[in-house]
Scaffold this active site. Structure first.
Site, short mmCIF file in Angstrom:
data_model
loop_
_atom_site.label_atom_id
_atom_site.label_comp_id
_atom_site.label_asym_id
_atom_site.label_seq_id
_atom_site.Cartn_x
_atom_site.Cartn_y
_atom_site.Cartn_z
N GLY A 249 54.29 60.12 56.00
CA GLY A 249 52.96 59.65 55.78
C GLY A 249 52.34 59.81 54.38
O GLY A 249 51.42 59.08 54.17
N GLU A 283 59.35 63.99 57.16
CA GLU A 283 59.98 62.68 57.60
C GLU A 283 59.28 61.36 57.00
O GLU A 283 58.95 60.49 57.48
CB GLU A 283 59.52 62.18 59.10
CG GLU A 283 60.00 63.37 60.27
CD GLU A 283 59.40 63.21 61.54
OE1 GLU A 283 58.14 62.38 61.75
OE2 GLU A 283 59.79 63.94 62.41
N GLY A 285 58.85 57.91 54.82
CA GLY A 285 59.26 56.88 55.02
C GLY A 285 58.86 55.79 53.57
O GLY A 285 59.65 55.72 52.68
N ARG A 286 57.61 55.26 53.87
CA ARG A 286 57.17 54.51 52.84
C ARG A 286 57.25 55.11 51.20
O ARG A 286 57.26 54.52 50.40
CB ARG A 286 55.66 54.30 52.92
CG ARG A 286 54.89 53.41 52.36
CD ARG A 286 53.35 53.42 52.44
NE ARG A 286 52.86 53.65 53.94
CZ ARG A 286 52.57 52.69 54.72
NH1 ARG A 286 52.66 51.41 54.24
NH2 ARG A 286 52.29 52.79 55.77
N ARG A 322 52.77 42.62 56.46
CA ARG A 322 51.69 43.48 56.26
C ARG A 322 50.37 42.94 56.09
O ARG A 322 49.34 43.44 56.67
CB ARG A 322 52.26 44.35 55.35
CG ARG A 322 53.50 45.34 55.64
CD ARG A 322 53.75 46.49 54.86
NE ARG A 322 52.78 47.49 54.96
CZ ARG A 322 51.89 47.76 54.39
NH1 ARG A 322 51.69 47.13 53.12
NH2 ARG A 322 51.13 48.57 54.50
N TYR A 326 47.82 44.00 58.77
CA TYR A 326 47.02 45.37 58.37
C TYR A 326 46.06 44.71 57.14
O TYR A 326 45.26 45.70 56.67
CB TYR A 326 47.70 46.25 57.86
CG TYR A 326 49.00 46.74 58.56
CD1 TYR A 326 48.75 47.23 59.72
CD2 TYR A 326 50.12 46.43 58.15
CE1 TYR A 326 49.77 48.00 60.50
CE2 TYR A 326 51.25 46.82 58.90
CZ TYR A 326 51.09 47.43 60.06
OH TYR A 326 52.49 48.04 60.65
N CYS A 354 53.07 28.08 60.34
CA CYS A 354 51.83 27.32 61.07
C CYS A 354 50.67 28.12 61.68
O CYS A 354 50.67 28.50 62.90
CB CYS A 354 52.19 26.43 62.12
SG CYS A 354 53.59 25.46 61.33
N GLU A 355 50.46 29.14 60.90
CA GLU A 355 49.25 30.06 61.09
C GLU A 355 48.23 30.36 60.12
O GLU A 355 48.86 30.49 59.07
CB GLU A 355 50.02 31.39 61.56
CG GLU A 355 50.83 31.38 62.58
CD GLU A 355 50.51 32.12 63.84
OE1 GLU A 355 49.20 32.54 64.05
OE2 GLU A 355 51.13 31.97 64.80
N TYR A 383 58.60 48.77 55.31
CA TYR A 383 57.84 47.99 56.55
C TYR A 383 57.99 46.45 56.10
O TYR A 383 56.96 45.75 56.45
CB TYR A 383 56.52 48.47 56.80
CG TYR A 383 56.57 49.98 57.17
CD1 TYR A 383 57.25 50.40 58.37
CD2 TYR A 383 55.99 50.93 56.43
CE1 TYR A 383 57.44 51.95 58.64
CE2 TYR A 383 56.02 52.15 56.81
CZ TYR A 383 57.02 52.83 57.83
OH TYR A 383 56.92 54.03 58.05
N1 LLP Z 1 57.34 59.85 61.28
C1 LLP Z 1 56.82 59.51 62.29
C2 LLP Z 1 56.79 59.96 63.73
C3 LLP Z 1 56.37 58.14 62.18
O1 LLP Z 1 55.74 57.41 63.29
C4 LLP Z 1 56.54 57.70 60.98
C5 LLP Z 1 55.53 56.05 60.70
C6 LLP Z 1 56.90 58.28 59.85
C7 LLP Z 1 57.52 59.68 60.22
C8 LLP Z 1 56.99 57.60 58.60
O2 LLP Z 1 55.81 57.47 58.03
P1 LLP Z 1 55.41 56.96 56.51
O3 LLP Z 1 56.19 58.08 55.58
O4 LLP Z 1 56.26 55.62 56.22
O5 LLP Z 1 53.99 56.95 56.25
N2 LLP Z 1 54.11 49.35 59.79
C9 LLP Z 1 53.14 50.12 58.95
C10 LLP Z 1 53.34 51.72 59.18
C11 LLP Z 1 53.83 52.43 60.41
C12 LLP Z 1 54.09 53.72 60.28
C13 LLP Z 1 54.76 54.17 61.39
N3 LLP Z 1 55.27 55.51 61.60
C14 LLP Z 1 52.76 49.60 57.66
O6 LLP Z 1 53.58 48.65 57.15
O7 LLP Z 1 51.87 50.14 56.96
#
Ligand code: LLP
Length: 426
Positions: A249, A283, A285-286, A322, A326, A354-355, A383
Site C-alpha cells: 500500500g 506485500e 507492489g506499486r 489507470r 481511476y 472508440c471510447e 498496474y
Molecule cells: N496486498 C494485497 C492484499 C492487495 O490487495 C494489494 C493490492 C497489495 C498487497 C499491493 O498493494 P500496493 O503495494 O501495490 O499498493 N489497480 C490499482 C491498485 C489495486 C491494488 C490492489 N491490491 C491501481 O492501479 O491503482
C-alpha cells in the site's frame, strides 16, 4: 517551457542524457526504433533500489518482503526481485504458476485474496507455500477440508479488517468495514478460535492490508495498533502468532504527492511489531515497480477542434487503463529534451480506441508535441501491463527490461495471430 517541467518527473531512473530521455543508460529513441511502440520499459536498478530500501528499513526485525506480483507479474520482474531475496504475494493460481516459474522459493510465497477456489488451495498446498492469508470463516472451513483430504495442515494467517480509513481512492481502499476484504475486527477472535480448533489448519499469523497508494502514515499506525492488540488477546488464549503481515500500500509520487519514505513507513509500523517479537511480512507492489516503469508511445496526430486540442498517440486505454479507471495522473514527458522548449499548450492526450474514456491526460499543460514525436508516460510500471486488455483487438505491448546500457525484451509484442489463437469460427 521551463525546465521545471522536466524536473517534475517523478522517476530518477529516467534521466535526460545528451538531450534524450533514457531508461538508465538506454536512450528511449533507440529503444523505440528497435522494439516499436507502444512499449513498456522497466528499470532493473529502480526495482532493486526499492526492494533494497524495504529490506534496509526492516533490518532490525526478522522480515520477508513478498513482492505483490499483481502489480507487475512479468517473469523477469519477479525473477529480478526473487534473485535479490524477495518472496511473492499471490492472489490466484495463475500468480502461483508465475511465481514458481520465475524461481520464487515456495517457502517465500504467501497466498492472499478474498475468493480462493479449492483447486487453487490444492495447488498451493502441493507447492508447500509459506502461508495462506484467509479472509472469511467460509474460506477457513474450505481450506481445512482441502488440507485434511491431502493429509496435511495448511499454515494460515487471518486477514483482519481493522476498520480504518486509509484516505485513498475509493476503488483501492480496502481497510474500512464496508469493504469486502478481510474478517471484520469484531469477529476476528471468534474466527481465530475456530481456526485453532480445525485439525487441517495451523494458525501462524495475522494479516492486514488497508489500501493502496497510501500517502499518509497515520492510518497504517492505527491499523497495526489494532492488529497488535488482537495478537495480544490471542496470545492470552494460547493462540500463538509468529508472523504479522502488514500488507502493501505504500504510495508513490505520480505528480505532486509526498508519500512517506520506506524508512518513515517502517518507523510507523515497527514499534508495535518489535514489541510482539514476530516475523514481519510485507506485500508491497506499486512502491517496488511503479516508478521503475514507463509506457513509451508515439504521437500519431495533433488535432485541433473548436473546443480542444488533442494529442492522439499510439498507446491506448487498453494498454494503460489507470487514467480511465481511476482518473489517475501520469506525468507525460517528451523523449527529446529540446521539445520541452516548444510552446506550452493545453491538450488532452488520447489513444485510438472508440471510447471517450480513452485518455492519458485531460487538459494537460504540456509543450506542444509534433506528429511522430515520442512521449514517455511515466510511473507506469505498476498496474500497467497487468491490467492491459485486447480491446479493439489491439495486441498488448512489448515489455523491455533495462539494465544499465543493455536491454532485454522480456515479453514480445503480441501478434494478431496470438489474439485469435483459441477461437474458432464454429
Ligand atoms: N496486498 C494485497 C492484499 C492487495 O490487495 C494489494 C493490492 C497489495 C498487497 C499491493 O498493494 P500496493 O503495494 O501495490 O499498493 N489497480 C490499482 C491498485 C489495486 C491494488 C490492489 N491490491 C491501481 O492501479 O491503482
Amino acid at each position: 517551457m521551463s525546465n521545471d517541467f522536466l524536473h517534475m518527473t517523478p522517476t530518477t531512473h529516467y534521466p535526460y542524457r545528451h538531450g534524450q530521455l533514457c531508461c538508465e543508460g538506454v536512450p528511449l529513441t533507440k529503444l523505440a526504433d528497435a522494439v516499436g511502440t507502444p512499449a513498456y520499459v522497466y528499470s532493473r536498478a529502480a526495482l532493486l533500489e526499492s526492494y533494497g530500501a524495504y529490506d534496509h528499513a526492516f533490518k532490525d526485525v526478522p522480515h520477508l518482503v513478498c513482492y505483490s506480483i499483481k502489480a507487475n507479474s512479468n517473469l523477469a520482474v519477479i525473477a529480478t526481485l526473487a534473485r535479490a531475496g524477495a518472496g511473492a504475494d499471490i492472489v490466484s493460481g495463475g500468480e502461483l504458476h508465475r511465481a514458481l516459474r520465475a524461481g520464487v522459493s515456495p517457502k517465500r510465497i504467501i497466498f492472499s485474496g478474498v475468493g480462493k477456489t479449492r483447486d487453487e488451495m490444492r495447488d498451493a498446498l502441493k507447492a508447500e507455500i509459506l502461508l495462506f492469508n484467509v479472509e472469511s470463516v467460509g474460506e477457513l472451513r474450505a481450506l481445512d477440508e482441502v488440507a485434511r483430504e491431502m493429509g496435511t495442515r495448511a499454515p494460515v494467517a487471518l486477514r483482519v479488517n481493522p476498520d480504518v480509513d486509509p484516505q485513498t481512492h475509493r476503488y483501492i481502499a480496502t481497510g474500512l468495514k464496508s469493504a469486502k476484504f478481510g474478517i471484520p475486527y469484531t469477529q476476528a477472535l471468534t474466527a481465530y478460535e475456530e481456526a485453532a480448533r480445525l485439525p487441517g489448519l495451523q494458525v501462524v499469523g495475522a494479516d492486514m492490508h488497508i489500501g493502496s497508494q497510501l500517502t499518509k502514515t497515520s492510518p497504517l499506525g492505527d491499523a497495526v495498533a489494532r492488529v497488535a492488540a488482537l495478537v495480544k488477546q490471542l496470545r492470552e488464549r494460547r493462540i500463538e502468532i509468529t508472523t504479522i503481515d502488514v500488507g502493501g500500500g505504500l504510495g508513490i509520487r505520480y505528480h505532486d504527492e509526498t508519500p512517506p519514505s520506506h524508512a518513515e513507513y517502517a518507523t510507523v509500523l515497527l514499534p508495535a511489531l518489535k514489541e510482539l517479537g514476530v516475523t514481519v511480512l510485507l506485500e508491497p507492489g506499486r512502491s517496488i515497480v511503479g516508478n521503475a516503469g514507463a509506457l513509451l508511445t508515439r504521437v500519431l496526430y495533433h488535432k485541433q477542434t473548436d473546443a480542444k486540442t488533442f494529442v492522439v498517440v499510439d498507446a491506448a486505454m487498453n494498454d494503460l487503463v489507470r487514467p480511465a479507471f481511476y482518473d489517475s495522473y501520469h506525468a507525460i514527458v517528451p523523449v527529446t529534451e529540446a521539445r520541452a522548449n516548444a510552446p506550452v499548450e493545453t491538450a488532452d492526450v488520447v489513444g485510438p480506441i472508440c471510447e471517450s474514456g480513452d485518455f492519458f491526460a485531460k487538459d494537460r499543460a504540456m509543450p506542444r508535441p509534433e506528429e511522430g514525436d515520442l512521449l514517455a508516460i511515466l510511473s507506469a510500471g505498476a498496474y500497467g501491463f497487468v491490467m492491459a486488455s485486447n480491446y479493439n483487438t489491439r495486441p498488448r505491448p512489448v515489455e523491455v527490461l533495462v539494465d544499465g546500457d543493455r536491454y532485454t525484451i522480456v515479453r514480445r509484442r503480441e501478434t494478431f495471430e496470438d489474439l485469435v489463437a483459441g477461437e474458432t469460427t464454429a
